[in-house]
Design an enzyme around this catalytic site. Structure first.
Site, PDB file in Angstrom:
ATOM      1  N   GLU A 419       0.417  -1.248  -0.125  1.00 19.99           N
ATOM      2  CA  GLU A 419       0.050   0.157  -0.038  1.00 19.99           C
ATOM      3  C   GLU A 419       0.682   1.698  -0.074  1.00 19.99           C
ATOM      4  O   GLU A 419       0.663   2.064   0.994  1.00 19.99           O
ATOM      5  CB  GLU A 419      -1.103  -0.307   1.074  1.00 19.99           C
ATOM      6  CG  GLU A 419      -2.021  -1.008   0.978  1.00 19.99           C
ATOM      7  CD  GLU A 419      -3.226  -1.141   1.884  1.00 19.99           C
ATOM      8  OE1 GLU A 419      -2.980  -0.208   3.094  1.00 19.99           O
ATOM      9  OE2 GLU A 419      -4.078  -1.888   1.503  1.00 19.99           O
ATOM     10  N   GLU A 498      -3.627  -9.076  -0.472  1.00 25.68           N
ATOM     11  CA  GLU A 498      -4.257  -8.702   0.960  1.00 25.68           C
ATOM     12  C   GLU A 498      -6.145  -8.476   0.657  1.00 25.68           C
ATOM     13  O   GLU A 498      -6.309  -8.391  -0.160  1.00 25.68           O
ATOM     14  CB  GLU A 498      -4.088  -7.605   1.509  1.00 25.68           C
ATOM     15  CG  GLU A 498      -3.449  -7.181   3.297  1.00 25.68           C
ATOM     16  CD  GLU A 498      -3.166  -6.486   3.000  1.00 25.68           C
ATOM     17  OE1 GLU A 498      -2.276  -5.947   3.701  1.00 25.68           O
ATOM     18  OE2 GLU A 498      -4.103  -6.010   4.577  1.00 25.68           O
TER      19      GLU A 498
HETATM   20  C1  GAL Z   1      -3.944  -2.670   4.806  1.00 27.17           C
HETATM   21  C2  GAL Z   1      -2.796  -2.931   5.540  1.00 27.17           C
HETATM   22  C3  GAL Z   1      -1.985  -3.914   6.580  1.00 27.17           C
HETATM   23  C4  GAL Z   1      -3.521  -3.321   7.887  1.00 27.17           C
HETATM   24  C5  GAL Z   1      -4.953  -3.575   7.061  1.00 27.17           C
HETATM   25  C6  GAL Z   1      -5.812  -3.534   8.289  1.00 27.17           C
HETATM   26  O1  GAL Z   1      -5.196  -1.986   4.335  1.00 27.17           O
HETATM   27  O2  GAL Z   1      -2.042  -3.387   4.238  1.00 27.17           O
HETATM   28  O3  GAL Z   1      -1.630  -3.528   6.576  1.00 27.17           O
HETATM   29  O4  GAL Z   1      -3.722  -1.937   8.491  1.00 27.17           O
HETATM   30  O5  GAL Z   1      -5.649  -3.250   6.398  1.00 27.17           O
HETATM   31  O6  GAL Z   1      -6.885  -3.683   7.835  1.00 27.17           O
END
Ligand code: GAL
Length: 806
Positions: A419, A498
């Site tokens: 991100e 993710e």
């Molecule tokens: C994502 C991020 C993670 C964590 C997650 C929580 O956007 O990459 O590190 O913060 O959200 O939902």
């Protein structure tokens, strides 16, 4: 697409707890006899240390986990409300006079963060990155035959992390000893450009250094062993090295009928490289590797050794719950065992290079690892984070990561960032493009596995994707757009870097079960969830940018072009307790809680991705009279499930279409027994019962292993259950538990999986149960001993458990 995504094998390290396989004969742990001066007052000035006493510490060491939870810690509750600070470590050691003429190195696997190292007052260097491994040569500054002193200054200036970082020398330190001619640090690279079941072509690149000031005639012999310790090949090479020269040599061989590394049988080979000069052995260097092929297909996803495999992976931060970030081999192994049991086959090391032992375990156990480099580039996410060091350090850090990790067969993908803010900006700010190109170029120059970046703006105009330099388009969240990805990025291959971010507390249930809560952050006035600081273990809450597990899973299973996903997250971690402010201090995202106890979603994955017969029903069966309860079941290997309450059928349910569970809604609670029966073709597959529990009556303690090693590191994880008189778990029990240990060992930490429990982890005597469970972690000393853990609680029958340490 720029890369050939075929081929590849890789090598890796296989480690015992005390000796590394790399440079086996010459590398020893350097973790004992350290002392620390510590200042956690958030001032971050080394001068403040002068007044602090020296205290003994054992490495790996994380000072933050021993601190009280502090609402005002600059780390915020994103960093688990635990403090950073400044510390000086020191260690005295002697070097035998006989070592004069040898080359000695100190290896740090990771120091969080900003470390500066001195030996005998001579500064060896500074390394800001808290997750990178680094080495210094000590030779010129040592007193051979006398006393020496290493000092390490560490600054963990918070806020510099979006999650709990831990502080200090939290990974292993090693002392390495070599002759005049030796294999350089990370000096081997083993690939198998062609792999079939008949034969693998093996290529070994070896960097050899001549530390003499004269030319040397060198012979390098590498013996390849299979995992039955049989010699399968010997490679030899003779050449001469100029004074001071570092030279890379390539040798090749074919390995007939290779034993392929796979997820089920992760066979490892070992290459033992010996360096000789004039018949005298100067160095031995051991590299473990695996032989496998893989590729990502644009339409059909991921293939390992020619077989289609859906990657069902999890993202993991590096902390080990109550043990903090100080690495421990057994604690990491346990996490991976629990994830394997759930059916998980991949790990993303979010958002940084992991401990080397983590990758060794993934090699040994069979996981598809995405090895990630950065959470930010030049643009910051926090005031004191790595952006401050980006310009000076990103090149070296990335190179070192790839060199260190590229021999591991479990590593399949490099992620150049998570991100990253520079992905945004479209045409207006294109500064991210040149960085993306540069990082891809760096990785490509060192290895041919694909790169990716975890993009949370998965659109055409993404400044990282637009460069066309990523091997795989990595997508964070945005499941609504997955179907359209091939249109958005024609000709590309995809990985869901993710997904999910579902929010759950173990054993808490908010009804109605299918009304979905999308809970984000909190404001000064209002937390983002319930007044009780809980999230629901039904599949009915997630961060708004994410989804429930089922929402993402259904899509993953539907589209073959999606090679796999990495779920946020496998385990709960310290910090980032979305959607709650303090006192919440650890995350709700895990499928497994911080103590290692599964939440219900664990069984959803187990029902889909393991061979085990699964029939899991929830919630518990302790409610108010007539309260209307939804009952869910995850099951497999059966066509239907029947539910009975006190012997009376509540009906049969079958999964249809893409359903992943069945449910019975609004069942009026009456105490007694809920019984689920799964059947296939009318034959019973499995029966699961839950009973209404009576009053808490006794404690029951069970150790995960009754015998552990007396190596000063091994752990036994003891689960404590609060039960009623009939042996039913009391599902809301929060009794105060008291722990005592007899025998030669220690209680390393206590936990219960409650995200809001502010009992400091330095308290090793008592902690409340959370929803009926507690955890004690027992650590072996170096003596043999039979130890007994006793757990008591006022009014309850106590529990004891014995552990053999030998
Ligand atoms: C994502 C991020 C993670 C964590 C997650 C929580 O956007 O990459 O590190 O913060 O959200 O939902």
């Amino acid at each position: 697409m720029k890369k050939s995504l075929q081929l590849l094998s890789a090598a890796g390290l296989l480690l015992g707890s005390l000796m590394t396989a790399r440079a086996q004969s010459t590398r020893v742990l350097f973790d004992n006899d350290w002392q620390i001066q510590l200042d956690t007052a958030n001032q971050y000035e080394a001068s403040r240390l002068a007044s602090k006493p020296w205290q003994k510490v054992q490495l790996p060491h994380d000072w933050s986990i021993e601190q009280p939870f502090d609402e005002y810690s600059p780390s915020t509750n994103g960093g688990a409300s635990l403090r950073g600070g400044t510390a000086m470590y020191k260690k005295e050691f002697t070097v035998p006079a006989a070592d004069k003429g040898k080359h000695l190195f100190i290896d740090f696997d990771g120091v969080y963060m900003n470390s500066t190292v001195w030996v005998n007052g001579h500064e060896l260097g500074t390394r800001p990155n808290g997750y990178i491994s680094f080495q210094y040569e000590l030779t010129p500054y040592l007193n051979f035959g006398g006393k020496n002193e290493i000092k390490v200054l560490v600054h963990n200036h918070q806020p510099n992390s979006r999650w709990y970082s831990g502080s200090g020398i939290y990974r292993n330190v090693w002392l390495e000893k070599k002759g005049d001619i030796y294999v350089d640090n990370y000096g081997t690279y083993i690939t198998t450009p062609k792999v079939s079941t008949q034969q693998a072509s093996l290529q070994l690149q070896t960097k050899v250094k001549n530390a003499l000031n004269k030319t040397a005639a060198v012979e390098v012999k590498t013996v390849i062993f299979d995992d039955d310790k049989r010699v399968v090949k010997i490679l030899t090479d003779k050449f001469s090295l100029q004074p001071g020269e570092l030279l890379e040599r390539t040798t090749k061989a074919d390995i007939p009928a290779p034993k392929l590394w796979s997820l089920e049988t992760p066979h490892l080979y070992k290459a033992v490289t010996e360096v000789y000069q004039g018949g005298k052995k100067e160095d031995t260097y051991t590299t473990n590797f695996g032989i496998r092929s893989f590729h990502f297909d644009r339409e059909k996803g991921f293939f390992l050794n020619g077989q289609s495999v859906k990657i069902v992976g999890v993202c993991m931060h590096h902390d080990l719950g109550a043990l903090g970030s100080a690495i421990n081999y057994r604690a990491m192994e346990r996490q991976l065992e629990i994830l394997k049991e759930m059916g998980i086959n991949g790990i993303r090391t979010s958002h940084n290079p992991p401990a080397p032992e983590w990758l060794e375990l993934c090699d040994k156990m069979g996981f598809i690892v995405m090895d990630e480099a950065f959470d930010m580039w030049k643009e910051k996410k926090n005031d004191f984070d790595y952006h401050l060091y980006w310009d000076q350090w990103h090149y070296k850090d990335l190179v070192d990561q790839v060199l260190r990790d590229r021999n591991h067969p479990s590593v399949f993908v490099w992620s150049i960032g998570n991100e990253i803010p520079e992905q945004w900006g479209g045409q207006k700010d294109t500064s991210g493009r040149s960085i993306a190109r540069e990082l891809n170029r760096i990785v490509d120059s060192l290895d041919n596995r694909p790169t990716t970046a975890a993009l949370n703006h998965p659109q055409k105009d993404n400044n990282i994707a637009i460069t066309g330099t990523l091997g795989l388009i990595g997508v964070n969240y945005h499941h609504q757009g997955w179907a359209k990805l091939p249109e958005e990025f024609p000709g590309q291959t995809f990985i869901l870097t993710e997904t999910v971010s579902s929010l759950q507390s173990r054993g808490e249930y908010l009804m109605p079960s299918d009304s979905i809560r999308r809970w984000a952050g909190f404001t000064k006035k209002k937390n983002g969830g319930t007044p009780d600081y809980i999230c629901s273990a039904y599949e009915n809450s997630s961060a708004p940018w994410g989804s429930t597990h089922e929402e993402s899973l259904k899509l993953l299973l539907k589209y073959p072009f999606l090679s796999g996903m990495y779920i946020w997250t496998g385990f709960d971690y310290l910090g980032e307790p979305t959607p709650y402010p303090f006192p919440a201090r650890s995350s709700y995202f895990g499928i497994v809680d911080l103590a290692g106890f599964p939440k219900d979603a664990f069984y959803l994955y187990q029902s889909l991705f393991t061979d085990k017969d699964v029939l899991h029903i929830f919630p518990h069966w302790n409610w108010k009279p007539d309260q209307k309860i939804d009952i869910w079941a995850y099951y497999n290997h059966a066509d239907e499930v029947e539910l009975q309450l006190n012997g009376k059928s509540l009906g049969i349910r079958k999964k249809t279409g893409d359903q992943l569970h069945v449910q019975w809604d609004s069942i009026a609670f009456t105490p007694g027994t809920l019984k689920a029966i799964s059947r296939k073709n009318g034959k019973i597959v499995k029966v699961t019962e839950i009973h209404t529990a009576g009053k808490a009556y006794k404690l029951v303690a069970t150790a995960d292993r009754s015998t552990i090693k007396n190596d000063g590191q091994d752990l036994a994880f003891v689960k404590i259950q609060v039960e009623d008189q009939n042996g039913n778990l009391v599902p809301d029990a929060d009794n105060e538990l008291h722990f005592s240990l007899s025998g030669d060992a220690q209680i390393a930490a206590l936990d219960n999986g409650n995200e809001t429990d502010l009992t400091p982890y330095s308290n090793k005597e008592s902690r409340k149960a959370y929803n009926g469970l507690g955890l004690a972690i027992i650590k072996a000393h170096e003596q043999k001993s039979t130890v007994t853990l006793t757990v008591t609680s006022p009014g309850l029958t106590p529990a004891t458990v014995q552990i053999e340490i030998k």
